[in-house]
Design a protein around this motif. Structure first.
Motif, short mmCIF file in Angstrom:
data_model
loop_
_atom_site.label_atom_id
_atom_site.label_comp_id
_atom_site.label_asym_id
_atom_site.label_seq_id
_atom_site.Cartn_x
_atom_site.Cartn_y
_atom_site.Cartn_z
N SER A 86 0.85 -1.19 0.00
CA SER A 86 0.00 0.00 0.00
C SER A 86 0.88 1.24 0.00
O SER A 86 1.95 1.25 0.61
N ASN A 130 -12.10 -8.71 2.51
CA ASN A 130 -13.31 -8.21 1.87
C ASN A 130 -13.39 -6.71 2.14
O ASN A 130 -13.61 -6.28 3.27
N GLU A 131 -13.18 -5.89 1.11
CA GLU A 131 -13.17 -4.43 1.28
C GLU A 131 -14.61 -3.92 1.40
O GLU A 131 -15.16 -3.31 0.49
N ASP A 133 -14.47 1.21 1.84
CA ASP A 133 -13.33 1.68 1.04
C ASP A 133 -12.12 1.93 1.95
O ASP A 133 -12.23 2.64 2.94
N PHE A 134 -10.98 1.32 1.60
CA PHE A 134 -9.77 1.49 2.41
C PHE A 134 -9.39 2.96 2.57
O PHE A 134 -8.78 3.35 3.56
N SER A 181 -7.76 0.18 9.78
CA SER A 181 -7.01 -0.91 9.16
C SER A 181 -5.54 -0.85 9.53
O SER A 181 -4.99 0.21 9.82
N TYR A 187 -11.12 -3.23 11.57
CA TYR A 187 -11.69 -2.87 10.27
C TYR A 187 -12.89 -3.76 9.93
O TYR A 187 -13.91 -3.28 9.45
#
Length: 252
Positions: free
Chosen positions: A109, A131-132, A135-136, A143, A200
């Motif tokens: 990332s 499983n997103e 939205d990250f 997270s 998360y």
């Protein structure tokens, strides 16, 4: 984007790797490990592990007489489109090997233009990715990836991010108080992986370590289903130890 002044991630071996590559590149016909040690000043034991890593990643090759020469990966990482394609292929290969080594989905990332972005990942049937469900980009406070990136920003950088992405409760474990969040980020040791224990998403645990390559802010992360939570710390330690090749690819 405001960064902390001095990244302290334990990737000094990457700096040494550059010294080794520079030394080998000066000897077109090849150079022995003894000569490399003499020119770099690195201890023999440390040099041996570096050369092994560089050989595994394709940055150097050992020819018939035992001498070292620059490998295909270093040649390919030249410039332009070819460099970008070679870099992505090199990173994907490294991520795939790391996935199989830790038995978990792994991710790279980056913090780009003020946003959390997953740039590459490796998953599989036995290593499912997260499983997103949120939205990250909006979940940096919860997270492992997001928290690891935020630790690399200064207070103003963090506040700027959270002014655009409000803290929301995603699970019962999510930290929703900015002061508490910043306190935890500040107390996070640079040598210890950042953990997400169902903050998360319920049913998933994650870990992330910083990737310090120049001024770029990035991290290497993994995720595990909750039934494998007992493996998280050992997998995170492996992730930490194996981060150097990724940093090297990003820095070249």
């Amino acid at each position: 984007m405001a960064l902390k002044p001095e990244p302290t991630a334990p990737f000094h071996s990457v700096q040494y790797a550059f010294r080794v590559l520079e030394t080998i590149s000066k000897h077109a016909g090849g150079v022995t490990d003894v000569q490399i040690a003499r020119e770099t000043g690195l201890p023999t034991a440390h040099l041996a592990s570096l050369l092994l890593m560089l050989r595994c990643e394709g940055y150097v090759e050992q020819v018939a007489d035992g001498a070292y020469v620059i490998g295909d990966s270093t040649v390919l990482l030249g410039s332009g489109v070819v460099r970008q394609q070679a870099l992505e292929a090199q990173l994907q290969s490294t991520l795939t090997e790391l996935r199989d080594s830790v038995g978990a989905a792994v991710y790279i990332s980056r913090y780009i233009d003020g946003e959390v972005k997953i740039t590459q990942y490796a998953d599989g049937p036995r290593a499912p990715k997260v499983n997103e469900w949120v939205d990250f980009r909006s979940a940096a406070h919860a997270s492992a990836v997001g928290k690891c990136l935020l630790t690399q920003l200064d207070q103003n950088g963090r506040r700027d991010h959270l002014s655009r992405h409000k803290i929301a409760r995603l699970t019962s474990r999510t930290i929703t108080n900015e002061r508490v969040l910043f306190s935890k980020l500040d107390s996070q040791p640079a040598t210890v992986p950042v953990l997400d224990l169902q903050e998360y998403a319920v049913g998933t645990v994650c870990a992330a370590v910083p990737l310090t390559a120049g001024s770029a802010v990035g991290c290497l992360a993994l995720s595990l289903p909750i039934e494998h939570a007992h493996r998280l710390r050992s997998a995170a330690d492996t992730l930490n130890r194996r981060a150097a090749p990724v940093v090297l690819s990003l820095a070249i």
